[in-house]
Design a protein around this motif. Sequence first.
Motif, short mmCIF file in Angstrom:
data_model
loop_
_atom_site.label_atom_id
_atom_site.label_comp_id
_atom_site.label_asym_id
_atom_site.label_seq_id
_atom_site.Cartn_x
_atom_site.Cartn_y
_atom_site.Cartn_z
N THR A 72 3.99 8.24 -0.76
CA THR A 72 4.13 9.45 0.04
C THR A 72 5.20 9.15 1.09
OG1 THR A 72 1.85 10.14 -0.31
CG2 THR A 72 2.99 11.08 1.59
N LEU A 73 6.28 9.91 1.06
CA LEU A 73 7.45 9.62 1.89
C LEU A 73 7.74 10.76 2.86
CD1 LEU A 73 9.82 8.18 -0.86
CD2 LEU A 73 8.23 6.95 0.61
N THR A 74 8.38 10.41 3.97
CA THR A 74 8.80 11.45 4.89
C THR A 74 9.88 12.32 4.25
OG1 THR A 74 10.29 9.83 5.92
CG2 THR A 74 8.22 10.31 7.04
N ARG A 75 9.88 13.59 4.61
CA ARG A 75 10.76 14.55 3.96
C ARG A 75 12.19 14.46 4.43
NH1 ARG A 75 7.31 19.36 1.53
NH2 ARG A 75 9.23 19.35 0.31
N PRO A 110 0.82 -1.20 0.00
CA PRO A 110 0.00 0.00 0.00
C PRO A 110 0.85 1.24 0.00
CG PRO A 110 0.01 -1.01 2.19
CD PRO A 110 0.68 -1.98 1.25
N ALA A 111 0.28 2.35 -0.48
CA ALA A 111 1.00 3.61 -0.50
C ALA A 111 1.45 3.97 0.90
CB ALA A 111 0.10 4.72 -1.05
N PHE A 112 2.66 4.48 1.00
CA PHE A 112 3.27 4.84 2.27
C PHE A 112 2.45 5.94 2.94
CE2 PHE A 112 5.87 7.77 4.62
CZ PHE A 112 6.70 6.97 5.38
N ALA A 113 2.19 5.77 4.20
CA ALA A 113 1.49 6.82 4.95
C ALA A 113 2.01 6.80 6.37
CB ALA A 113 -0.02 6.59 4.95
N GLN A 114 2.93 7.69 6.69
CA GLN A 114 3.58 7.66 7.99
C GLN A 114 2.61 7.77 9.14
OE1 GLN A 114 4.00 10.45 10.23
NE2 GLN A 114 4.98 9.08 11.70
N ALA A 115 1.58 8.56 9.00
CA ALA A 115 0.68 8.82 10.12
C ALA A 115 -0.01 7.55 10.60
CB ALA A 115 -0.36 9.86 9.72
N THR A 146 11.56 15.36 -2.77
CA THR A 146 10.72 14.47 -1.98
C THR A 146 11.31 14.26 -0.59
OG1 THR A 146 10.12 13.28 -4.02
CG2 THR A 146 9.58 12.23 -1.91
N THR A 147 12.55 13.75 -0.55
CA THR A 147 13.18 13.38 0.72
C THR A 147 14.63 13.83 0.73
OG1 THR A 147 11.76 11.44 1.00
CG2 THR A 147 13.84 11.44 2.20
N PRO A 186 2.48 15.36 13.19
CA PRO A 186 3.04 14.24 12.43
C PRO A 186 4.27 14.66 11.64
CG PRO A 186 1.07 15.07 11.36
CD PRO A 186 1.15 15.78 12.68
N ALA A 187 5.10 13.70 11.34
CA ALA A 187 6.27 13.98 10.51
C ALA A 187 5.83 14.46 9.13
CB ALA A 187 7.13 12.72 10.38
N ALA A 188 6.55 15.44 8.61
CA ALA A 188 6.22 16.00 7.30
C ALA A 188 6.44 14.96 6.20
CB ALA A 188 7.08 17.24 7.03
N THR A 189 5.50 14.88 5.29
CA THR A 189 5.59 13.94 4.17
C THR A 189 5.32 14.66 2.87
OG1 THR A 189 3.25 13.32 4.34
CG2 THR A 189 4.82 12.01 5.61
#
Length: 365
Positions: free
Chosen positions: A64-67, A30-35, A291-292, A52-55
């Motif tokens: 969607t990745l953490t920055r 599944p698509a990445f979702a840090q939250a 992105t990161t 939450p950590a910025a994505t």
Amino acid sequence: MTDRHDSGADRRKVLGGIALGAVAAASSRPAFAQAQTPPAAGMQARPASAEPAATKPAGRTGETLTRLGLGTYLTFDLLPGANRDRLREVTRIHVEAGARVVDTSPLYGTGEASVGQFLSAMGATDQMFVANKIWSTGDFLADESHAMRSFEQSQLRLWRQRFDLIQVHSLVNVDVVVPMLQAWKKEGRTRFVGVTHHDNDYHEVLASWVARGAVDFVQVNYSIANRGAEQRVLRAALDRGVGVFINMPLDKGRLHKLVGDRPLPDFAREFGAENWAQFFLKFAMSHPAVTTVLCGTSDPAHAAENVGALRGPLPDEAMRSRMVRHMEGIPGFDTIGRAPWYPDKQALYQGVIRRSQAGMRQRLS
């Protein structure tokens, strides 16, 4: 002060190349979702009210990745048997802060082994977007055997059946390796394909691979002191919807050496920067194409500074210009690229890479 990664040896530019189309491959992950990611085993969860950590979405990939991500060149390379507690703590700090990207390579000495062991022990392996690399030629043109052995070794070290991203490290044998990685993507060994370099001389080559639609990610050097990637690579990534990883955001420790004990400018509080590391990292993060941002360190205190960049606002275009103007007022900023890497820190990185380099120097003396 913090440190960053990637091989320091210059490589010959890769000339020409075959026209390639991106190979579409549906991902079962599944698509990445840090939250929605639970904390690693044994770690205290952040309060529900915590920011939450910025994505950020990674171009057309659907991820969607953490920055901020953890880089591992030199900083994670230790001699076998050396104490790894500091590196384990650096990893824990990143995972607990919500950073969910790690970048490594078979070339990084014992780095892969440490990353794999730490993440597995923390129960965080499946939470991370693991970006790895291939640096490979072969016994003959288009020979895959060397690359496959490298891949299988990485699987054992990182304890992963497949990787989220495999990148052509420093464009080595890129005309052969990119099609090979596209085949690996189709076969399920990697979810995405990328190319990397750490030197401005190779930006045109990176941009050409981005422009032809052959890769999902590009990794390039970029910082407040070295903004050359804006001219071609970052622009091409925006146009093609390619995810962007940044290396050398702190210019191999040279930015911290430059600012020394100078206080942060008062305007830094407007985008939540509490230290110079966050000032520099947020500059790199705030480019629209990025992105990161990958940043490595072997010091837990520096890691704690770095992960603070995952919270708070990012500078807008006007603020970015103000940040550059401020740095231009510091003597030596315009010549920072001529300074040696990792000033005052070379003695810290004494793993298998440095041991081999020292042995070769001795044999040639």
